[in-house]
Each structure stands twice: as structure tokens, then as C-alpha cells.
Write a protein that holds these residues in place. Structure first.
Motif, PDB file in Angstrom:
ATOM      1  N   ALA A 153      21.784  16.709  53.600  1.00 13.38           N
ATOM      2  CA  ALA A 153      21.898  15.582  54.537  1.00 13.38           C
ATOM      3  C   ALA A 153      20.857  15.876  55.612  1.00 13.38           C
ATOM      4  N   ALA A 154      19.760  15.099  55.603  1.00 13.31           N
ATOM      5  CA  ALA A 154      18.547  15.456  56.353  1.00 13.31           C
ATOM      6  C   ALA A 154      18.797  15.507  57.863  1.00 13.31           C
ATOM      7  N   PRO A 155      18.040  16.376  58.546  1.00 13.33           N
ATOM      8  CA  PRO A 155      18.179  16.441  60.007  1.00 13.33           C
ATOM      9  C   PRO A 155      17.597  15.178  60.638  1.00 13.33           C
ATOM     10  N   MET A 156      18.367  14.531  61.516  1.00 14.69           N
ATOM     11  CA  MET A 156      17.861  13.289  62.127  1.00 14.69           C
ATOM     12  C   MET A 156      18.178  13.243  63.616  1.00 14.69           C
ATOM     13  N   PHE A 157      17.120  13.040  64.379  1.00 17.32           N
ATOM     14  CA  PHE A 157      17.210  12.950  65.832  1.00 17.32           C
ATOM     15  C   PHE A 157      18.141  11.801  66.224  1.00 17.32           C
ATOM     16  N   LEU A 158      19.087  12.075  67.082  1.00 20.37           N
ATOM     17  CA  LEU A 158      20.068  11.104  67.591  1.00 20.37           C
ATOM     18  C   LEU A 158      20.935  10.474  66.503  1.00 20.37           C
ATOM     19  N   PHE A 174      20.809  19.463  61.024  1.00 26.07           N
ATOM     20  CA  PHE A 174      20.668  18.713  62.280  1.00 26.07           C
ATOM     21  C   PHE A 174      19.577  19.344  63.134  1.00 26.07           C
ATOM     22  N   PRO A 175      18.788  18.503  63.852  1.00 24.09           N
ATOM     23  CA  PRO A 175      17.781  19.074  64.746  1.00 24.09           C
ATOM     24  C   PRO A 175      18.464  19.684  65.969  1.00 24.09           C
ATOM     25  N   THR A 176      18.042  20.877  66.364  1.00 24.09           N
ATOM     26  CA  THR A 176      18.704  21.540  67.499  1.00 24.09           C
ATOM     27  C   THR A 176      18.546  20.709  68.772  1.00 24.09           C
ATOM     28  N   PRO A 221      20.454  24.350  60.710  1.00 22.35           N
ATOM     29  CA  PRO A 221      19.771  23.855  61.905  1.00 22.35           C
ATOM     30  C   PRO A 221      18.290  23.607  61.620  1.00 22.35           C
ATOM     31  N   ASN A 222      17.734  22.650  62.342  1.00 23.85           N
ATOM     32  CA  ASN A 222      16.311  22.289  62.203  1.00 23.85           C
ATOM     33  C   ASN A 222      15.618  22.532  63.539  1.00 23.85           C
ATOM     34  N   LEU A 223      14.618  23.416  63.505  1.00 24.28           N
ATOM     35  CA  LEU A 223      13.846  23.712  64.722  1.00 24.28           C
ATOM     36  C   LEU A 223      12.570  22.883  64.721  1.00 24.28           C
ATOM     37  N   THR A 254      12.115  24.235  59.520  1.00 19.55           N
ATOM     38  CA  THR A 254      11.185  24.034  60.633  1.00 19.55           C
ATOM     39  C   THR A 254      10.444  22.731  60.406  1.00 19.55           C
ATOM     40  N   SER A 255      10.140  22.016  61.502  1.00 22.92           N
ATOM     41  CA  SER A 255       9.365  20.788  61.312  1.00 22.92           C
ATOM     42  C   SER A 255       8.377  20.559  62.438  1.00 22.92           C
ATOM     43  N   VAL A 256       7.420  19.688  62.126  1.00 24.78           N
ATOM     44  CA  VAL A 256       6.343  19.270  63.034  1.00 24.78           C
ATOM     45  C   VAL A 256       5.526  20.463  63.549  1.00 24.78           C
ATOM     46  N   ALA A 263       9.326   8.080  53.587  1.00 22.90           N
ATOM     47  CA  ALA A 263      10.443   8.821  54.189  1.00 22.90           C
ATOM     48  C   ALA A 263      10.775   8.224  55.548  1.00 22.90           C
ATOM     49  N   GLY A 264      12.020   8.352  55.961  1.00 20.14           N
ATOM     50  CA  GLY A 264      12.397   7.928  57.305  1.00 20.14           C
ATOM     51  C   GLY A 264      11.851   8.905  58.336  1.00 20.14           C
ATOM     52  N   GLY A 265      11.779   8.462  59.589  1.00 17.89           N
ATOM     53  CA  GLY A 265      11.268   9.324  60.658  1.00 17.89           C
ATOM     54  C   GLY A 265       9.764   9.502  60.556  1.00 17.89           C
ATOM     55  N   GLY A 307      12.102  11.843  51.066  1.00 14.07           N
ATOM     56  CA  GLY A 307      11.534  10.502  51.091  1.00 14.07           C
ATOM     57  C   GLY A 307      12.009   9.639  49.955  1.00 14.07           C
ATOM     58  N   GLY A 308      12.772   8.594  50.288  1.00 16.38           N
ATOM     59  CA  GLY A 308      13.104   7.556  49.321  1.00 16.38           C
ATOM     60  C   GLY A 308      14.253   7.847  48.380  1.00 16.38           C
ATOM     61  N   ILE A 309      14.950   8.964  48.568  1.00 21.66           N
ATOM     62  CA  ILE A 309      16.083   9.261  47.656  1.00 21.66           C
ATOM     63  C   ILE A 309      17.290   8.455  48.146  1.00 21.66           C
ATOM     64  N   ALA A 311      16.853  17.903  47.321  1.00 20.80           N
ATOM     65  CA  ALA A 311      16.208  16.739  47.953  1.00 20.80           C
ATOM     66  C   ALA A 311      16.935  16.414  49.244  1.00 20.80           C
ATOM     67  N   TYR A 312      16.221  15.727  50.105  1.00 19.97           N
ATOM     68  CA  TYR A 312      16.802  15.204  51.343  1.00 19.97           C
ATOM     69  C   TYR A 312      17.360  13.819  51.077  1.00 19.97           C
ATOM     70  N   MET A 313      18.416  13.462  51.781  1.00 23.07           N
ATOM     71  CA  MET A 313      18.779  12.060  51.945  1.00 23.07           C
ATOM     72  C   MET A 313      18.931  11.894  53.448  1.00 23.07           C
ATOM     73  N   GLY A 314      18.126  11.042  54.021  1.00 23.51           N
ATOM     74  CA  GLY A 314      18.211  10.789  55.448  1.00 23.51           C
ATOM     75  C   GLY A 314      18.791   9.409  55.712  1.00 23.51           C
ATOM     76  N   THR A 315      17.991   8.398  55.393  1.00 20.10           N
ATOM     77  CA  THR A 315      18.358   7.013  55.682  1.00 20.10           C
ATOM     78  C   THR A 315      19.789   6.669  55.244  1.00 20.10           C
ATOM     79  N   LYS A 316      20.183   7.116  54.047  1.00 21.69           N
ATOM     80  CA  LYS A 316      21.529   6.757  53.571  1.00 21.69           C
ATOM     81  C   LYS A 316      22.630   7.321  54.475  1.00 21.69           C
ATOM     82  N   ARG A 359      24.965  -1.152  65.633  1.00 21.99           N
ATOM     83  CA  ARG A 359      24.006  -2.235  65.301  1.00 21.99           C
ATOM     84  C   ARG A 359      22.895  -1.722  64.391  1.00 21.99           C
ATOM     85  N   TYR A 360      22.550  -0.478  64.570  1.00 19.88           N
ATOM     86  CA  TYR A 360      21.535   0.191  63.726  1.00 19.88           C
ATOM     87  C   TYR A 360      22.066   0.268  62.279  1.00 19.88           C
ATOM     88  N   LYS A 361      23.328   0.708  62.143  1.00 17.99           N
ATOM     89  CA  LYS A 361      23.919   0.814  60.804  1.00 17.99           C
ATOM     90  C   LYS A 361      23.960  -0.562  60.128  1.00 17.99           C
TER      91      LYS A 361
HETATM   92  C1  LIG Z   1      16.198   8.403  62.659  1.00 18.95           C
HETATM   93  C2  LIG Z   1      15.528   9.586  62.039  1.00 18.95           C
HETATM   94  C3  LIG Z   1      15.362  10.731  62.780  1.00 18.95           C
HETATM   95  C4  LIG Z   1      14.726  11.861  62.202  1.00 18.95           C
HETATM   96  N1  LIG Z   1      14.635  12.998  62.940  1.00 18.95           N
HETATM   97  C5  LIG Z   1      14.150  14.132  62.359  1.00 18.95           C
HETATM   98  C6  LIG Z   1      14.169  15.371  63.054  1.00 18.95           C
HETATM   99  O1  LIG Z   1      14.615  15.475  64.197  1.00 18.95           O
HETATM  100  N2  LIG Z   1      13.691  16.462  62.393  1.00 18.95           N
HETATM  101  C7  LIG Z   1      13.189  16.399  61.119  1.00 18.95           C
HETATM  102  O2  LIG Z   1      12.776  17.412  60.573  1.00 18.95           O
HETATM  103  N3  LIG Z   1      13.169  15.228  60.443  1.00 18.95           N
HETATM  104  C8  LIG Z   1      13.647  14.113  61.029  1.00 18.95           C
HETATM  105  N4  LIG Z   1      13.686  12.934  60.319  1.00 18.95           N
HETATM  106  C9  LIG Z   1      13.216  12.927  58.919  1.00 18.95           C
HETATM  107  C10 LIG Z   1      14.366  13.229  57.955  1.00 18.95           C
HETATM  108  O3  LIG Z   1      14.804  14.549  58.138  1.00 18.95           O
HETATM  109  C11 LIG Z   1      13.932  13.050  56.473  1.00 18.95           C
HETATM  110  O4  LIG Z   1      12.676  13.656  56.252  1.00 18.95           O
HETATM  111  C12 LIG Z   1      13.842  11.621  56.017  1.00 18.95           C
HETATM  112  O5  LIG Z   1      14.870  10.830  56.537  1.00 18.95           O
HETATM  113  C13 LIG Z   1      13.885  11.581  54.483  1.00 18.95           C
HETATM  114  O6  LIG Z   1      13.620  10.323  54.015  1.00 18.95           O
HETATM  115  P1  LIG Z   1      14.758   9.207  53.653  1.00 18.95           P
HETATM  116  O7  LIG Z   1      15.157   8.654  54.969  1.00 18.95           O
HETATM  117  O8  LIG Z   1      13.980   8.294  52.800  1.00 18.95           O
HETATM  118  O9  LIG Z   1      15.866   9.893  52.956  1.00 18.95           O
HETATM  119  C14 LIG Z   1      14.264  11.804  60.863  1.00 18.95           C
HETATM  120  C15 LIG Z   1      14.459  10.625  60.122  1.00 18.95           C
HETATM  121  C16 LIG Z   1      15.079   9.531  60.697  1.00 18.95           C
HETATM  122  C17 LIG Z   1      15.290   8.306  59.858  1.00 18.95           C
END
Ligand SMILES: Cc1cc2nc3c(=O)[nH]c(=O)nc-3n(C[C@H](O)[C@H](O)[C@H](O)COP(=O)(O)O)c2cc1C
Length: 327
Positions: A20-25, A44-46, A82-84, A110-112, A157-159, A185-187, A204-209, A221-223
Motif C-alpha cells: 500500500a504505497a506511501p502517500m502524502f496526506l 507511509f511517508p514520515t 516508513p518512507n523517507l 527512500t524517495s525523491v 503513477a500517482g504523485g 504505477g497503474g496497478i 508492486a505498489y498500489m497507491g491510487t486505489k 470529496r477527493y475519494k
Molecule cells: C496523493 C499521493 C501522494 C503521494 N505521496 C508520496 C510520498 O509522500 N512518497 C512517495 O514515495 N510516493 C508518494 N506518492 C507516490 C506513490 O507512493 C506511488 O508511487 C503511486 O501512487 C503508484 O501509482 P498508482 O497510484 O498508479 O498506484 C504519492 C502518490 C499520491 C497519489
């Protein structure tokens, strides 16, 4: 050096080869702990915690919940991850790292940026380090720096997204790297997850779902917007963050901006990322202008995390049988 876990060892504790991909907020205690309790790695992002102390509190809470689940079921739970954000703009990196070293997570993403500065201390604490990368060059550099595995950010991919085609990217990286690869991306379902494994990925990551689950801390409203949108509503732009980012077009419109006439790279002044405690009247990227990936087409409802995982397990199993994939 602490005993290092292996990814193969962790895989035995998972119901799906899924993070379950790390996602800001978006990723909070509920989403992460429920994913782990249901056999999926919860990331989750720290920086979702306002301070390193809060990060310490989140980790304590998640660990306590998972210990209770493991005791009640007698089964191992999936790891929390955790995601740094290792980019130089993250002034909290060293403080957050210190908290992680005390908690000794089994996995860290780790990211970015380059994982080089954090790999040694994380390895000494026994963690597997997965570095996210969006190009072949960055993949090579992350491997040289000692990353144990790679998260390949691919087109859609999201984000902050990648741009390479997933088929080409995975196969290119597999030609020089035998370690764990995570496709991002895209799963959007278990069929795509199975396809990622066939392609050569370990996870694989799933973020958007997961944004559109009851436990995510995303705005309702986002959902709802995700349920009503498709991949055609995803706008690829660098305007909001300075890096290519997948944005939900209807949220850009709702913020009073024209998606077809956004200024160039990072030119929009709509608030910064890390100051999530500040609540100003101006629209803020991530908080008011929302991100999602091409997997938006696969969001049809807002289930619980447990229901989403159960559905994905079913799709994944059926996709593994001859002619079993959903059409
Ligand atoms: C709203 C949002 C916030 C995100 N924040 C982060 C983040 O803080 N750190 C990070 O490594 N990736 C972040 N991502 C990217 C996701 O971890 C992941 O790479 C992406 O969602 C995968 O693609 P999918 O959405 O198609 O499953 C974010 C993605 C979204 C949609």
C-alpha cells in the motif's frame, strides 16, 4: 550489525506481493495498520507526521496494534514500511531517520533523491532499503549506492510519477539487477499485479486505489472524485511541484485553475508540501489540488482496506489460473 531480514522471508508473511504505497496526506495509522493486518505491506511517508515525536507515536501505535492482531490470530502480520523523503528540501530527514533507527523497521523506502546517505545506518539497524527511481541511470546509481531493492516509478503513477513504459523499464533494469524490484504505477487490480510478477517484479505498489478506501485520511470529496473520474482525467504536469506529477483534472478546475493553461515547471504559488500543519486560505497542492494516477479508472467504490485487499486476492488468484484473468 543487526540481523537483516530478507525480502523472500517477508514474502512468506504476505497475502499478496503488494505494498500500500506511501502517500502524502493520505496514508495514516488506520490505512497502514489495516493493510499490514491484512497481509499487505503498509507504507507511509514520515512527513505525514508533523514532528519526529509524532512519528515516534505513530510507530508505537502501529506496532502495538499489529502485535495485538498477531497475538489474536496467531499469524504473522505484514511489515510496516516508513518512507523517507531524502530530497535536500526535507529538513527533518536526520531527525526522522533517528526515530526509525530506534524502531528498527524491517523495510524502508527512500524517495525523491539518492538513498546513499541513509543506507548505511538503516542497514546497521537491520532494515531492507528500497529506493525509488524513475530512470535507468538512477536505478544504476541506487544499486551502486547499496540499495537492496528498487521501486520503479513508471508512466501514469500517482504523485510524482515516472515516465518510462513499465514493460521497457522493468526488463531494462532486470538486465543488470537481480535483486527485488517493485513496480509502481497503474496497478489497479489483482490481474495487473499478477502481470507485474510475470514481467519480473517481486512486488508492486498500489497507491491510487488505496486513496479511495474508508481508512485513508484523504478528503471525502477527493475519494468521490476518484470514483467519478477515469484515466482520461489525469493531467501530467510539472506546474505544481516542479517534477512531473499526475494530477486529478477536476480538482485543478475546482481550485479555479485552467488545466490547459497552467504555467511552466513549479510556477504556481499555492503553498508548500511539508508545512502540513499550517492551514491557510490559499489552495494548497496535495491538500486542495489532488493527485492520482491512471489506476483511477479502476476506482469504482470506496471499500474498507480489508475489502479492497480481499477483492484483490481473489482477482490475483483467478489471474494465476489458465484463462482465469478477468476480461
Ligand atoms: C496523493 C499521493 C501522494 C503521494 N505521496 C508520496 C510520498 O509522500 N512518497 C512517495 O514515495 N510516493 C508518494 N506518492 C507516490 C506513490 O507512493 C506511488 O508511487 C503511486 O501512487 C503508484 O501509482 P498508482 O497510484 O498508479 O498506484 C504519492 C502518490 C499520491 C497519489
Amino acid at each position: 550489525m543487526a540481523q537483516q531480514t530478507t525480502l523472500a522471508g517477508l514474502r512468506a508473511r504476505l497475502r499478496l506481493p503488494l505494498i500500500a504505497a506511501p502517500m502524502f496526506l493520505v496514508s495514516g495509522i488506520e490505512l497502514v495498520s489495516t493493510a499490514c493486518a491484512n497481509g499487505v505491506i503498509g507504507a507511509f511517508p514520515t512527513v505525514n507526521c508533523r514532528t519526529p515525536d509524532e512519528l515516534d507515536g505513530w510507530l508505537r501505535e502501529i506496532e502495538a496494534r499489529l502485535a495485538r492482531v498477531a497475538e489474536a490470530t496467531g499469524e504473522a502480520v505484514a511489515p510496516v514500511c516508513p518512507n523517507l523523503i531524502v530530497h535536500r528540501s526535507n529538513a527533518r530527514l536526520q531527525d526522522d531517520l533517528a526515530v526509525l533507527l530506534r524502531h528498527r523497521p524491517e523495510l524502508v523506502i527512500t524517495s525523491v533523491g539518492s538513498p546513499a546517505p541513509v543506507i548505511r545506518p538503516l542497514h546497521d539497524a537491520g532494515a531492507i532499503v528500497l529506493a525509488d527511481v524513475a530512470s535507468i541511470r538512477h536505478a544504476e546509481r541506487a544499486v551502486e549506492a547499496g540499495a537492496d531493492g528498487l521501486v520503479l516509478l513508471t508512466a501514469g503513477a500517482g504523485g510524482q510519477t515516472g515516465w518510462l513504459n513499465p514493460f521497457a523499464f522493468v526488463r531494462a533494469v532486470r538486465s543488470f539487477f537481480a535483486g527485488p524490484i517493485v513496480l509502481a504505477g497503474g496497478i489497479s487490480d489483482g490481474v495487473a499485479l499478477r502481470a507485474a510478477e510475470v514481467l519480473g517484479c517481486d512486488l508492486a505498489y498500489m497507491g491510487t486505489k488505496f486513496i479511495a478506501t474508508r481508512e485513508s485520511v484523504a478528503d471525502d470529496r477527493y475519494k468521490a472524485m476518484l470514483v467519478d473520474s477515469s484515466a482520461d482525467d489525469i493531467l501530467l504536469t510539472s506546474a505544481f511541484t516542479g517534477l512531473p506529477t499526475s494530477m486529478l483534472k477536476p480538482s485543478v478546475v475546482a481550485a479555479g485553475l485552467d488545466p490547459e493553461a497552467l504555467p511552466a515547471r513549479g510556477a504556481i504559488e499555492i503553498g508548500s508540501d511539508i508545512d502540513i500543519g499550517a492551514r491557510e486560505a490559499r489552495p494548497k497542492r496535495w491538500r486542495d489540488v489532488w493527485s492520482a494516477g491512471h489506476a483511477t479508472s479502476g476506482v469504482t467504490d470506496i471499500p474498507t482496506v480489508a475489502a479492497l485487499i480481499a477483492r484483490t486476492v481473489d482477482e490475483y488468484r483467478r489471474a494465476g489460473q489458465p484463462s482465469g484473468a478477468a476480461r
